[in-house]
Write a protein that holds these residues in place. Sequence first.
Motif, PDB file in Angstrom:
ATOM      1  N   SER A   1       4.065  14.332   6.748  1.00 30.69           N
ATOM      2  CA  SER A   1       3.605  14.047   5.389  1.00 30.69           C
ATOM      3  C   SER A   1       4.572  14.616   4.363  1.00 30.69           C
ATOM      4  O   SER A   1       5.333  15.549   4.643  1.00 30.69           O
TER       5      SER A   1
ATOM      6  N   PRO B   1       4.539   1.917   3.675  1.00 29.74           N
ATOM      7  CA  PRO B   1       3.569   2.611   2.817  1.00 29.74           C
ATOM      8  C   PRO B   1       4.004   4.037   2.481  1.00 29.74           C
ATOM      9  O   PRO B   1       3.771   4.513   1.367  1.00 29.74           O
ATOM     10  N   LEU B   2       4.655   4.707   3.426  1.00 29.89           N
ATOM     11  CA  LEU B   2       5.171   6.053   3.178  1.00 29.89           C
ATOM     12  C   LEU B   2       6.339   6.000   2.192  1.00 29.89           C
ATOM     13  O   LEU B   2       6.444   6.838   1.292  1.00 29.89           O
TER      14      LEU B   2
ATOM     15  N   GLU C   1       0.827  -1.204   0.000  1.00 28.64           N
ATOM     16  CA  GLU C   1       0.000   0.000   0.000  1.00 28.64           C
ATOM     17  C   GLU C   1       0.864   1.258   0.000  1.00 28.64           C
ATOM     18  O   GLU C   1       2.054   1.226   0.331  1.00 28.64           O
ATOM     19  N   SER C   2       0.254   2.352  -0.377  1.00 29.80           N
ATOM     20  CA  SER C   2       0.972   3.616  -0.496  1.00 29.80           C
ATOM     21  C   SER C   2       0.223   4.706   0.267  1.00 29.80           C
ATOM     22  O   SER C   2      -0.977   4.891   0.077  1.00 29.80           O
ATOM     23  N   LYS C   3       0.931   5.399   1.154  1.00 30.81           N
ATOM     24  CA  LYS C   3       0.324   6.475   1.939  1.00 30.81           C
ATOM     25  C   LYS C   3       1.241   7.692   1.960  1.00 30.81           C
ATOM     26  O   LYS C   3       2.460   7.556   1.977  1.00 30.81           O
ATOM     27  N   ASN C   4       0.618   8.860   1.994  1.00 34.93           N
ATOM     28  CA  ASN C   4       1.373  10.105   1.960  1.00 34.93           C
ATOM     29  C   ASN C   4       1.775  10.601   3.344  1.00 34.93           C
ATOM     30  O   ASN C   4       2.564  11.529   3.466  1.00 34.93           O
ATOM     31  N   SER C   5       1.251   9.999   4.390  1.00 35.74           N
ATOM     32  CA  SER C   5       1.535  10.509   5.730  1.00 35.74           C
ATOM     33  C   SER C   5       1.702   9.367   6.723  1.00 35.74           C
ATOM     34  O   SER C   5       1.321   8.229   6.453  1.00 35.74           O
TER      35      SER C   5
ATOM     36  N   PHE D   1       4.974   5.440  -1.270  1.00 36.10           N
ATOM     37  CA  PHE D   1       4.441   6.690  -1.818  1.00 36.10           C
ATOM     38  C   PHE D   1       5.581   7.575  -2.313  1.00 36.10           C
ATOM     39  O   PHE D   1       5.515   8.154  -3.401  1.00 36.10           O
TER      40      PHE D   1
END
Length: 228
Positions: free
Chosen positions: A97, A164-165, A84-88, A168
């Motif tokens: 973030s 994930p961060l 998964e990919s997350k910005n924060s 991203f």
Amino acid sequence: MNNNNKEIIDFGEINVPQSWNEVSLRKFQDLKKVYNHNEDDYDIRKIISVLTNKSEEEINEYPIEFLEIIMDKLKFLTEETPKESKNSIIINDEEYSINYKNKLRVGEYVSFEMVLKNDADNYAAMLGILCRKKDEKYDSKFENEVLENRIKMFEEQPITKILPLVNFFIERYMTYMIPMQLSMEVENAIDQSARTIQTLRQNGVLSKYSTKRHLKTLRKLKKSIKNI
């Protein structure tokens, strides 16, 4: 042979992670270096050394049976890491973030480029530069007073939480940072061409009208590059 006469060797306490959740970003980065060096024929001692903080010399002294026990605990390495990919990310109730919507400032870009050239797998340092609290600016004060501890903070995060961060960041780097770098290189080439034209004009090679026409074309090109 009398077992009482066997020499007992104490290998000390060995902490072996048994899941990705027990692997920090720092260790993950070190693992990548081992795999990147020789993906098809890596030295298992290096893997164990990274994950247990034991030197290869110490590992060489372990009996095979003991090594097999350690390897059994490291079976999780064959499992996939989070995709998964997350910005924060939230760490100690603070949100950090990556600001990818605004163009990088010179200080951020130069620092980022230095890290990238020295160690392309140093995600903690890259995040330390680009992933910050809301309204937190990357300036000389941040670089001198905050950055080192911020990098350590990211290094200590379990890979299951921070990957994930990282995902991203990698995605955005591929779609944003590389084109930006190319545009900067093109701008530099345009500036160099402009200086060459000015030199040719001074030496009488180009007429005044021709010089203005060429410089006007370069300015338009540079303006269009900035809008990419």
